[in-house]
Design a protein around this motif. Structure first.
Motif, PDB file in Angstrom:
ATOM      1  N   ASP A 465       5.611  16.518  32.725  1.00 16.01           N
ATOM      2  CA  ASP A 465       4.406  16.607  31.883  1.00 16.01           C
ATOM      3  C   ASP A 465       4.055  18.051  31.568  1.00 16.01           C
ATOM      4  O   ASP A 465       3.401  18.344  30.577  1.00 16.01           O
ATOM      5  CB  ASP A 465       3.207  15.962  32.600  1.00 16.01           C
ATOM      6  CG  ASP A 465       3.334  14.448  32.570  1.00 16.01           C
ATOM      7  OD1 ASP A 465       4.084  13.963  31.710  1.00 16.01           O
ATOM      8  OD2 ASP A 465       2.699  13.780  33.411  1.00 16.01           O
ATOM      9  N   ILE A 629       3.344   0.424  39.543  1.00 17.56           N
ATOM     10  CA  ILE A 629       2.894  -0.533  40.569  1.00 17.56           C
ATOM     11  C   ILE A 629       2.882   0.177  41.931  1.00 17.56           C
ATOM     12  O   ILE A 629       3.913   0.646  42.399  1.00 17.56           O
ATOM     13  CB  ILE A 629       3.827  -1.771  40.636  1.00 17.56           C
ATOM     14  CG1 ILE A 629       3.870  -2.461  39.269  1.00 17.56           C
ATOM     15  CG2 ILE A 629       3.372  -2.737  41.731  1.00 17.56           C
ATOM     16  CD1 ILE A 629       4.805  -3.657  39.211  1.00 17.56           C
ATOM     17  N   GLU A 630       1.663   0.205  42.510  1.00 22.54           N
ATOM     18  CA  GLU A 630       1.549   0.919  43.785  1.00 22.54           C
ATOM     19  C   GLU A 630       1.229  -0.036  44.935  1.00 22.54           C
ATOM     20  O   GLU A 630       1.415   0.309  46.103  1.00 22.54           O
ATOM     21  CB  GLU A 630       0.467   2.003  43.682  1.00 22.54           C
ATOM     22  CG  GLU A 630       0.830   3.082  42.678  1.00 22.54           C
ATOM     23  CD  GLU A 630      -0.165   4.240  42.630  1.00 22.54           C
ATOM     24  OE1 GLU A 630      -1.136   4.221  43.402  1.00 22.54           O
ATOM     25  OE2 GLU A 630       0.039   5.151  41.814  1.00 22.54           O
ATOM     26  N   PRO A 654      10.166   8.479  42.150  1.00 25.65           N
ATOM     27  CA  PRO A 654      11.364   9.124  41.592  1.00 25.65           C
ATOM     28  C   PRO A 654      12.014   9.958  42.690  1.00 25.65           C
ATOM     29  O   PRO A 654      11.321  10.667  43.421  1.00 25.65           O
ATOM     30  CB  PRO A 654      10.800  10.008  40.472  1.00 25.65           C
ATOM     31  CG  PRO A 654       9.497   9.393  40.116  1.00 25.65           C
ATOM     32  CD  PRO A 654       8.950   8.836  41.391  1.00 25.65           C
TER      33      PRO A 654
END
Ligand SMILES: Nc1nc2c(ncn2[C@@H]2O[C@@H]3COP(=O)(O)O[C@H]4[C@@H](O)[C@H](n5cnc6c(=O)[nH]c(N)nc65)O[C@@H]4COP(=O)(O)O[C@H]3[C@H]2O)c(=O)[nH]1
Length: 669
Positions: A465, A629-630, A654
């Motif tokens: 980002d 999704i955590e 990641p």
């Protein structure tokens, strides 16, 4: 030489002396005879007695002088004839010799006479020469006596006054002079002080610039009027080139700086504000490179014209060079007006430019600084608006930004990052992390999303980002994107070789890659070089990226799909969606953006959106991947709605490739 004397003895004596000096000597015995001889032979010298019968010497001399003023006359007279001598002087004699005439005295007088004659001849020649010069020069010349009357006028002066010489000579200057006031003043000063003066004046009626040089002359003045129009024009041209841009005829940097400096001073005095707008055309270089400089120049001229007509005459529009323009707005009492002015400028430029068969649309980015608040010097203000313009560009162009003090440090950081990024691309200081995508029912890993990381020499691992937008802005994304694609494909090929799991690798495409590069070719060559079959590659694109020109985008996507590559729409639901276009996209997967997933179990809206994306995807025969999704509740909810695939920290962050590979060996896969 003519010798006149009624006394024969004197005449004989004189003749004897004269014949020694003159080639021809005529003799007469009285004034009448003398005048007659003079008229017939026109001698240059006459020597005459005064008192003679029939016509005396003075009467004869007067008659001769009236007919031939250049004749040199000597009289012989008796001692004590003072009155006669004086009247002879009035007539214009050169000298007198007292009788009886001695040879020495006569010689001395003749010498004097010849000297005067020589001098006069020289003077006459000089006069002729001077007059011929004055007549031949291209300047008007005239002389005035101390009573302001014309005493000399050359033919150019006749042209100037549009009067004949004969009409001008003797006439009063004030009657004919129609020149400007300050020239009149210079004349008066020169006449009064008898000192040289010179002025330049423009004659409206003739359209001519004159250099007027006034010299004192014998109590009066002489005047030269030199036509300096050509020189003035040349000076104007030089001045123009020094202060204006020849292409657009707008003020250049030098003149802008001058005007800005005085505007700052004026505003300080009045307590009002002014603004400097830095305007840079968007992607002008592309136009120049693709359509050529000739079209580029025409566009710049058109832009200059539009800026001029959009603003008031009192505002300054300058061109700094290239595609950079500066607008200087002064002393406006309502700074908020700047919004409407800027909108007007953006609107005016956005109108179609039709040129040489091209229909062009130009936009620009504007940075605005105010004075004296954002700076009190020319340099500071230009720098401030330049910085603001830079931010305006990074905001996506065709917009404007006001300068703020913290922009400077941001700009510096941005520039440093750009340099570092450039170097890192050369050195390949990047690596890929892989985030697993799992089957929500079985939790088996079915693929990975490749996410690039920058191994910054000082900052360590930089998340995308923070540098992808910069890579986009600078175009470096094209090189970086190729590297990511090939590296991801090689990794997938290696895993396929070592494992039996039928996995895919998902790679993000940026807008610039999609639109600018030879997308299809570079994907094909990435696949060929890595040896990865196309169906194992998924390309993630965003809605906003392809909606811009949906028709063209669909064409590109079809080519990719025809190669066997899978396409997925990333961040679905966050952008502007056209279901009509979506239906035509040859896509395989929709990815529910993590912003909907985050509160999917607690926020009814997000739940509804997520559920409808799944339903929509299914009606279009697309797979759905929910990202971000955590927690288990989120996974359970989404599975409950029919979502097949999940991605998020719950299943794995990641991670480097070797860690990702471990997941392929895990029990679920
Ligand atoms: N809070 C939270 N976040 C999660 C979770 N699971 C995954 N994420 C993060 O969400 C981002 C998913 O990638 P994205 O939406 O494609 O968004 C990506 C993608 O748009 C871009 N990007 C990454 N790699 C590349 C690349 O190679 N090329 C291009 N063009 N863009 C890339 O950068 C964005 C950010 O990437 P990352 O920082 O790696 O951030 C990743 C990932 O680390 C989770 O459970 N919770």
């Amino acid at each position: 030489m003519l010798c006149v004397d009624d006394d024969a003895a004197s005449r004989t004596l004189l003749l004897r002396i004269l014949e020694q000096r003159f080639a021809r000597v005529l003799a007469a015995k009285d004034g009448a005879e003398g005048l007659d001889l003079f008229r017939r032979h026109g001698p240059a010298f006459v020597i005459t007695d005064i008192q003679m019968p029939v016509m005396d010497g003075i009467a004869m001399a007067r008659a001769i002088k009236a007919e031939a003023p250049a004749t040199h006359i000597i009289i012989t007279t008796s001692f004590g004839d003072a009155e006669l001598i004086l009247s002879a002087v009035d007539v214009g004699i050169v000298d007198y010799v007292v009788k009886p005439v001695s040879a020495e005295r006569l010689d001395a007088s003749l010498d004097k006479c010849l000297r005067i004659a020589t001098l006069e001849r020289r003077l006459r020649l000089e006069k002729v020469r001077t007059e011929s010069i004055l007549e031949s020069i291209g300047d008007a010349f005239f002389a005035l006596d101390k009573d302001w009357r014309f005493t000399y006028v050359n033919h150019r002066a006749e042209d100037h006054f549009r009067m004949r010489r004969t009409e001008l000579l003797g006439r009063g200057f004030q009657e004919v002079w129609k020149g400007p006031q300050d020239t009149q003043q210079a004349f008066e000063e020169a006449m009064r002080s008898q000192e040289k003066r010179s002025v330049e004046q423009f004659s409206e009626s003739l359209g001519i610039w004159h250099e007027v040089s006034i010299f004192p002359l014998d109590g009066g003045i002489s005047v030269y009027l030199r036509d300096v129009t050509e020189r003035k024009r040349h000076e104007d041209e030089i001045r123009f080139l020094a202060f204006y841009d020849p292409l657009t005829e707008l003020p250049n940097r030098t003149l802008l700086k001058e005007r800005l400096a005085s505007a700052i001073t004026r505003c300080k005095r009045s307590g009002q504000r002014g603004a400097v707008l830095f305007l840079d055309l968007d992607r002008f270089k592309n136009i120049n490179d693709s359509l050529g400089h000739e079209v580029g120049d025409l566009i710049l001229k058109e832009v200059a014209q539009r800026l001029r007509t959009t603003l008031r005459d009192s505002d300054t529009v300058a061109r700094l060079g290239g595609d950079e323009f500066i607008i200087l707005l002064e002393e406006f009492s309502h700074p908020e007006n700047i919004h409407s002015i800027t909108h007007r400028l953006l609107f005016s430029l956005a109108q179609e430019i039709a040129l040489q068969g091209y229909s062009l649309h130009i936009t620009c980015s504007i940075g605005i600084s105010f004075f004296p608040t954002d700076g009190e010097t020319v340099e500071d203000l230009l720098k401030a608006s330049d910085t603001a313009m830079y931010f305006s560009k990074s905001k996506g162009r065709n917009t404007y930004q006001f300068y703020s003090a913290d922009m400077n440090s941001k700009t510096l950081r941005y520039l440093e990052m750009e340099n570092a990024l450039r170097k890192s691309i050369q050195n390949q200081d990047f690596l890929l992390h892989f985030q697993p995508q799992v089957d929500l029912r079985t939790r088996a890993v079915i693929g990975f999303e490749a996410l690039v990381r920058w191994r910054h020499p000082e900052l360590g691992l930089v998340p995308p980002d923070e540098f992808i937008p910069l890579a986009e802005e600078t175009g470096l994304i094209l090189l970086l994107g190729d590297w990511v694609l090939e590296s991801a494909c090689r990794q997938a090929r290696a895993w396929l070789d070592r494992h039996t799991t039928p996995l895919h690798v998902a790679v993000n495409l940026s807008s610039r890659q999609f639109w600018q590069g030879d997308l299809v070719d570079s994907i094909a060559s990435g696949l060929t070089r890595s040896g990865l079959p196309a169906q194992h590659l998924e390309l993630e694109i965003t809605e906003s990226m392809v909606m811009r020109e949906a028709d063209v985008a669909i064409g590109k996507m079809r080519e990719l799909a025809d190669m066997g590559v899978r396409l997925s729409i990333d961040d679905f639901g966050t952008g502007y969606s056209s279901l009509a276009a979506l239906r035509q996209f040859p896509i395989h997967t929709l990815k529910i953006d993590k912003s909907f997933v985050r509160e999917v179990t607690t926020n009814a809206n997000d739940a509804a959106i997520a559920a409808s994306i799944v339903a929509l995807a299914h009606t279009m025969n697309l797979l759905v991947v929910a990202e971000g999704i955590e927690g288990e509740e989120q996974a359970a909810f989404l599975l409950g709605k029919g979502c097949e695939i999940g991605q998020g920290y719950l299943f794995g962050k990641p991670m480097p490739s070797h860690e990702a590979e471990v997941m392929l060996c895990g029990p679920q896969s």
